[in-house]
Design a protein around this motif. Structure first.
Motif, PDB file in Angstrom:
ATOM      1  N   VAL A 110      34.078 -26.989  17.746  1.00  0.00           N
ATOM      2  CA  VAL A 110      34.896 -27.520  18.835  1.00  0.00           C
ATOM      3  C   VAL A 110      34.111 -28.407  19.783  1.00  0.00           C
ATOM      4  O   VAL A 110      34.693 -29.093  20.617  1.00  0.00           O
ATOM      5  CB  VAL A 110      35.565 -26.384  19.650  1.00  0.00           C
ATOM      6  N   LEU A 114      36.574 -31.237  20.892  1.00  0.00           N
ATOM      7  CA  LEU A 114      37.345 -30.795  22.047  1.00  0.00           C
ATOM      8  C   LEU A 114      36.521 -30.716  23.322  1.00  0.00           C
ATOM      9  O   LEU A 114      36.957 -31.141  24.389  1.00  0.00           O
ATOM     10  CB  LEU A 114      37.951 -29.414  21.735  1.00  0.00           C
ATOM     11  N   PRO A 165      45.250 -21.593  26.935  1.00  0.00           N
ATOM     12  CA  PRO A 165      45.305 -22.488  25.767  1.00  0.00           C
ATOM     13  C   PRO A 165      44.610 -23.818  26.032  1.00  0.00           C
ATOM     14  O   PRO A 165      44.799 -24.439  27.075  1.00  0.00           O
ATOM     15  CB  PRO A 165      46.807 -22.680  25.541  1.00  0.00           C
ATOM     16  N   LEU A 166      43.792 -24.226  25.077  1.00  0.00           N
ATOM     17  CA  LEU A 166      43.149 -25.543  25.127  1.00  0.00           C
ATOM     18  C   LEU A 166      43.892 -26.551  24.258  1.00  0.00           C
ATOM     19  O   LEU A 166      43.788 -27.750  24.473  1.00  0.00           O
ATOM     20  CB  LEU A 166      41.694 -25.444  24.652  1.00  0.00           C
ATOM     21  N   THR A 167      44.589 -26.049  23.252  1.00  0.00           N
ATOM     22  CA  THR A 167      45.357 -26.929  22.362  1.00  0.00           C
ATOM     23  C   THR A 167      46.722 -26.296  22.107  1.00  0.00           C
ATOM     24  O   THR A 167      46.930 -25.116  22.362  1.00  0.00           O
ATOM     25  CB  THR A 167      44.653 -27.106  21.002  1.00  0.00           C
ATOM     26  N   ALA A 168      47.617 -27.101  21.589  1.00  0.00           N
ATOM     27  CA  ALA A 168      48.895 -26.574  21.101  1.00  0.00           C
ATOM     28  C   ALA A 168      48.635 -25.851  19.774  1.00  0.00           C
ATOM     29  O   ALA A 168      47.592 -26.032  19.149  1.00  0.00           O
ATOM     30  CB  ALA A 168      49.871 -27.712  20.902  1.00  0.00           C
ATOM     31  N   PHE A 170      48.541 -25.182  15.878  1.00  0.00           N
ATOM     32  CA  PHE A 170      48.397 -26.142  14.783  1.00  0.00           C
ATOM     33  C   PHE A 170      48.307 -25.392  13.457  1.00  0.00           C
ATOM     34  O   PHE A 170      48.198 -24.167  13.425  1.00  0.00           O
ATOM     35  CB  PHE A 170      47.188 -27.061  14.988  1.00  0.00           C
ATOM     36  N   PRO A 252      43.420 -30.181  13.208  1.00  0.00           N
ATOM     37  CA  PRO A 252      42.743 -31.187  14.034  1.00  0.00           C
ATOM     38  C   PRO A 252      41.374 -31.589  13.485  1.00  0.00           C
ATOM     39  O   PRO A 252      40.947 -32.735  13.658  1.00  0.00           O
ATOM     40  CB  PRO A 252      42.602 -30.481  15.391  1.00  0.00           C
ATOM     41  N   GLY A 276      46.249 -21.764  18.009  1.00  0.00           N
ATOM     42  CA  GLY A 276      45.487 -22.839  18.624  1.00  0.00           C
ATOM     43  C   GLY A 276      44.148 -22.334  19.137  1.00  0.00           C
ATOM     44  O   GLY A 276      43.714 -21.224  18.826  1.00  0.00           O
ATOM     45  N   THR A 302      44.756 -30.124  29.717  1.00  0.00           N
ATOM     46  CA  THR A 302      45.678 -29.727  28.657  1.00  0.00           C
ATOM     47  C   THR A 302      47.070 -30.235  28.932  1.00  0.00           C
ATOM     48  O   THR A 302      47.777 -30.721  28.049  1.00  0.00           O
ATOM     49  CB  THR A 302      45.694 -28.195  28.514  1.00  0.00           C
ATOM     50  N   THR A 305      47.212 -33.939  28.164  1.00  0.00           N
ATOM     51  CA  THR A 305      47.233 -34.168  26.722  1.00  0.00           C
ATOM     52  C   THR A 305      48.609 -33.877  26.127  1.00  0.00           C
ATOM     53  O   THR A 305      49.138 -34.638  25.315  1.00  0.00           O
ATOM     54  CB  THR A 305      46.168 -33.297  26.021  1.00  0.00           C
ATOM     55  N   GLN A 306      49.191 -32.754  26.544  1.00  0.00           N
ATOM     56  CA  GLN A 306      50.484 -32.366  25.993  1.00  0.00           C
ATOM     57  C   GLN A 306      51.601 -33.317  26.445  1.00  0.00           C
ATOM     58  O   GLN A 306      52.575 -33.528  25.720  1.00  0.00           O
ATOM     59  CB  GLN A 306      50.811 -30.937  26.414  1.00  0.00           C
TER      60      GLN A 306
END
Length: 309
Positions: A110, A114, A165-168, A170, A252, A276, A302, A305-306
């Motif tokens: 990451v 990220l 959460p750092l990402t959605a 996936f 990702p 995620g 975050t 980004t979203q």
């Protein structure tokens, strides 16, 4: 022979009063400086002398002086008390504003994808915070190892941790290089993997990870075989790019290779969804400002980004 040492309760009581009297050579002067009554100062000194077992001051109607015991006590107590006050100020500063060393335990994969852009913007916004990243595949005890927080895939975060959460969510996708498929058919069903070279990875506990799939809502885990075992997802990605075999990776991580055509996705209908990547830490209570600032920064980035901005 091992000895047991304890700090007696109230061992520091009266020391600040003693130092003030020694500085002003006056009980009244010390009382004024400390904002208390002269009788309170006298009482504090008497209690301190009784606890130590020696007279510290020579008192007359006109002056206050130090005994030999008082001089020796002053020589050691003053620098020690000043250091204690300085330590308190340092600790108070860490508790009042984002500053100090922020230690994060993260998977190696990451960092470039990220964490690097996130850390760069955080450091720019918080110049008094130093960030240390320990890249490791091990799931460590944050408190025992002295880390403020960690970053992991959601399924590896313990239930008693607070997770951000750092990402959605996936998918986990199976990919291979075009060169790998020159002499092989692409797998269309999970069972087809038995005839393919599959790149595996060994978990921190020593076990080889199974590949996970979703077959019409039914989770399935498969033990695959192949010529190469990696220690993490980055190693698997490199092996897949080199044409050694198929790899199951977080989407990702494979995105750039899929976009450029260096990787081909297969078994898409069976790709499972995972929660995620999450930032996690032990407790909502007693969060230091440096970690609170990082959490807020993560949430704001975050959200950006979203929202696609």
């Amino acid at each position: 022979m091992k000895q047991n040492f304890t700090v007696r309760q109230g061992a520091l009581d009266g020391v600040e009063v003693f130092l003030s009297v020694a500085e002003h050579r006056s009980f009244r002067g010390a009382a004024a400086a400390l904002g208390v009554t002269p009788s309170a100062v006298s009482q504090a000194v008497r209690v301190l002398e009784a606890r130590i077992g020696a007279t510290l001051f020579i008192r007359t109607t006109r002056s206050v002086g130090l005994t030999e015991a008082g001089e020796r006590f002053l020589a050691r107590a003053k620098p020690a008390f000043e250091e204690l006050v300085a330590a308190s100020e340092v600790a108070r500063g860490l508790g009042e504003r984002p500053s100090g060393l922020l230690r994060l335990s993260v998977p190696r994969a990451v960092v470039p994808i990220l964490l690097e852009p996130l850390i760069a913007s955080f450091c720019e916004a918080n110049p008094e915070v130093e960030v240390e990243i320990s890249a490791s595949k091990e799931l460590i005890d944050l408190a025992a190892e002295g880390f403020d927080a960690g970053i992991r895939l959601g399924q590896f975060v313990a239930a008693d941790m607070v997770a951000v959460p750092l990402t959605a969510p996936f998918r986990f996708v199976v990919v291979g290089s075009p060169g790998y498929f020159v002499a092989r058919n692409r797998p269309e069903h999970i069972d087809d993997l038995r005839t393919h070279a599959c790149i595996r990875w060994r978990r921190s506990g020593g076990a080889l990870a199974l590949w996970s799939f979703n077959d019409n809502g039914q989770p399935i885990e498969v033990a695959v075989t192949g010529p190469f075992i990696a220690s993490d997802f980055l190693g698997m990605l490199g092996a897949a790019n080199a044409g050694i075999g198929l790899a199951q990776l977080p989407e990702p991580m494979a995105a750039e290779g899929l976009r450029t055509g260096k990787l081909v996705r297969v078994l898409d209908a069976y790709a499972p969804m995972i929660p995620g990547v999450f930032l996690y830490y032990p407790s909502r209570r007693q969060i230091m400002p440096k970690l609170r600032a990082f959490i807020d920064h993560v949430k704001s980035r975050t959200a950006i980004t979203q929202n696609g901005h």
